[in-house]
Design a protein around this motif. Structure first.
Motif, PDB file in Angstrom:
ATOM      1  N   PRO A   1      -2.753  11.813  -6.139  1.00 23.82           N
ATOM      2  CA  PRO A   1      -2.370  11.306  -5.189  1.00 23.82           C
ATOM      3  C   PRO A   1      -3.523  10.842  -4.752  1.00 23.82           C
ATOM      4  CG  PRO A   1      -2.688  13.681  -5.381  1.00 23.82           C
ATOM      5  CD  PRO A   1      -2.776  12.912  -6.944  1.00 23.82           C
ATOM      6  N   ILE A   2      -3.413   9.586  -3.539  1.00 26.39           N
ATOM      7  CA  ILE A   2      -4.128   8.777  -3.026  1.00 26.39           C
ATOM      8  C   ILE A   2      -3.843   8.466  -1.302  1.00 26.39           C
ATOM      9  CG2 ILE A   2      -3.615   6.964  -3.401  1.00 26.39           C
ATOM     10  CD1 ILE A   2      -6.156   5.632  -3.975  1.00 26.39           C
ATOM     11  N   GLU A   3      -5.481   9.287  -0.883  1.00 24.04           N
ATOM     12  CA  GLU A   3      -4.849   8.255   0.671  1.00 24.04           C
ATOM     13  C   GLU A   3      -4.723   7.304   0.812  1.00 24.04           C
ATOM     14  OE1 GLU A   3      -4.678  11.394   3.323  1.00 24.04           O
ATOM     15  OE2 GLU A   3      -4.879  12.620   1.798  1.00 24.04           O
ATOM     16  N   GLU A   4      -4.034   6.677   2.273  1.00 24.53           N
ATOM     17  CA  GLU A   4      -3.244   5.621   1.989  1.00 24.53           C
ATOM     18  C   GLU A   4      -4.854   4.440   2.594  1.00 24.53           C
ATOM     19  OE1 GLU A   4      -0.260   2.272   4.632  1.00 24.53           O
ATOM     20  OE2 GLU A   4       0.193   4.530   4.128  1.00 24.53           O
ATOM     21  N   GLU A   5      -5.846   5.336   3.262  1.00 27.89           N
ATOM     22  CA  GLU A   5      -6.766   4.376   4.272  1.00 27.89           C
ATOM     23  C   GLU A   5      -7.830   3.752   2.447  1.00 27.89           C
ATOM     24  OE1 GLU A   5      -5.625   7.718   4.911  1.00 27.89           O
ATOM     25  OE2 GLU A   5      -4.558   6.686   6.744  1.00 27.89           O
ATOM     26  N   VAL A   6      -8.045   4.998   1.143  1.00 31.13           N
ATOM     27  CA  VAL A   6      -8.193   5.072   0.203  1.00 31.13           C
ATOM     28  C   VAL A   6      -7.887   4.100  -0.684  1.00 31.13           C
ATOM     29  CG1 VAL A   6      -9.755   6.306  -1.843  1.00 31.13           C
ATOM     30  CG2 VAL A   6      -9.351   7.566   0.145  1.00 31.13           C
TER      31      VAL A   6
ATOM     32  N   ARG B   1       0.630  -0.984  -0.281  1.00 31.83           N
ATOM     33  CA  ARG B   1       0.117  -0.108   0.146  1.00 31.83           C
ATOM     34  C   ARG B   1       0.601   1.575   0.324  1.00 31.83           C
ATOM     35  NH1 ARG B   1      -0.198  -2.396   4.478  1.00 31.83           N
ATOM     36  NH2 ARG B   1       0.641  -1.300   6.708  1.00 31.83           N
ATOM     37  N   LYS B   2       1.956   1.502   0.084  1.00 30.54           N
ATOM     38  CA  LYS B   2       2.808   2.845   0.711  1.00 30.54           C
ATOM     39  C   LYS B   2       3.084   2.964  -0.080  1.00 30.54           C
ATOM     40  CE  LYS B   2       3.573   2.838   6.102  1.00 30.54           C
ATOM     41  NZ  LYS B   2       4.101   2.945   6.667  1.00 30.54           N
TER      42      LYS B   2
ATOM     43  N   ALA C   1       0.812   4.041  -3.208  1.00 26.21           N
ATOM     44  CA  ALA C   1       0.562   5.402  -2.803  1.00 26.21           C
ATOM     45  C   ALA C   1       1.229   5.860  -3.437  1.00 26.21           C
ATOM     46  CB  ALA C   1       0.358   5.530  -1.500  1.00 26.21           C
ATOM     47  N   HIS C   2       3.245   5.920  -2.888  1.00 24.76           N
ATOM     48  CA  HIS C   2       4.018   7.503  -3.031  1.00 24.76           C
ATOM     49  C   HIS C   2       3.564   7.243  -4.827  1.00 24.76           C
ATOM     50  CE1 HIS C   2       7.838   9.052  -3.568  1.00 24.76           C
ATOM     51  NE2 HIS C   2       7.673   8.141  -4.448  1.00 24.76           N
TER      52      HIS C   2
ATOM     53  N   SER D   1       1.546   6.432  -6.944  1.00 24.52           N
ATOM     54  CA  SER D   1       0.286   6.823  -7.646  1.00 24.52           C
ATOM     55  C   SER D   1       1.040   8.290  -7.047  1.00 24.52           C
ATOM     56  CB  SER D   1      -1.181   6.739  -6.579  1.00 24.52           C
ATOM     57  OG  SER D   1      -2.113   7.630  -7.168  1.00 24.52           O
ATOM     58  N   LYS D   2       0.896   9.084  -6.303  1.00 23.47           N
ATOM     59  CA  LYS D   2       1.955  10.900  -6.527  1.00 23.47           C
ATOM     60  C   LYS D   2       2.666  10.756  -7.224  1.00 23.47           C
ATOM     61  CE  LYS D   2       2.909  13.825  -2.639  1.00 23.47           C
ATOM     62  NZ  LYS D   2       4.085  13.942  -1.448  1.00 23.47           N
TER      63      LYS D   2
END
Length: 56
Positions: free
Chosen positions: A24-29, A11-12, A15-16, A18-19
Motif C-alpha cells: 500500500p502507498i499513499e497517492e501523494e507519495v 495514479r489511482k 496506487a490500487h 500496489s495495494k
C-alpha cells in the motif's frame, strides 16, 4: 490489451494495484515517485490497459 507509457493520470490505478499486491502507498507519495520517473529520459514505466478504466 493496450500497452503504453504511464502518465500521472494513472495514479489511482497504480496506487490500487500496489495495494492489491501488498504494497500500500499513499497517492501523494506515488505521485511524487511518478513525477521523478517520468522526468528521467532513460526511464520508462509501462502500463497495460484491458477494457475501460473503472476505478474512482
Amino acid at each position: 490489451m493496450k500497452i503504453r507509457a504511464a502518465a500521472l493520470s494513472d495514479r489511482k490505478e497504480l496506487a490500487h494495484l500496489s495495494k492489491v499486491l501488498g504494497y500500500p502507498i499513499e497517492e501523494e507519495v506515488l505521485i511524487e515517485g511518478l513525477k521523478r520517473i517520468l522526468a528521467e529520459e532513460d526511464h520508462l514505466l509501462l502500463v497495460a490497459e484491458i477494457g475501460e478504466k473503472q476505478l474512482e
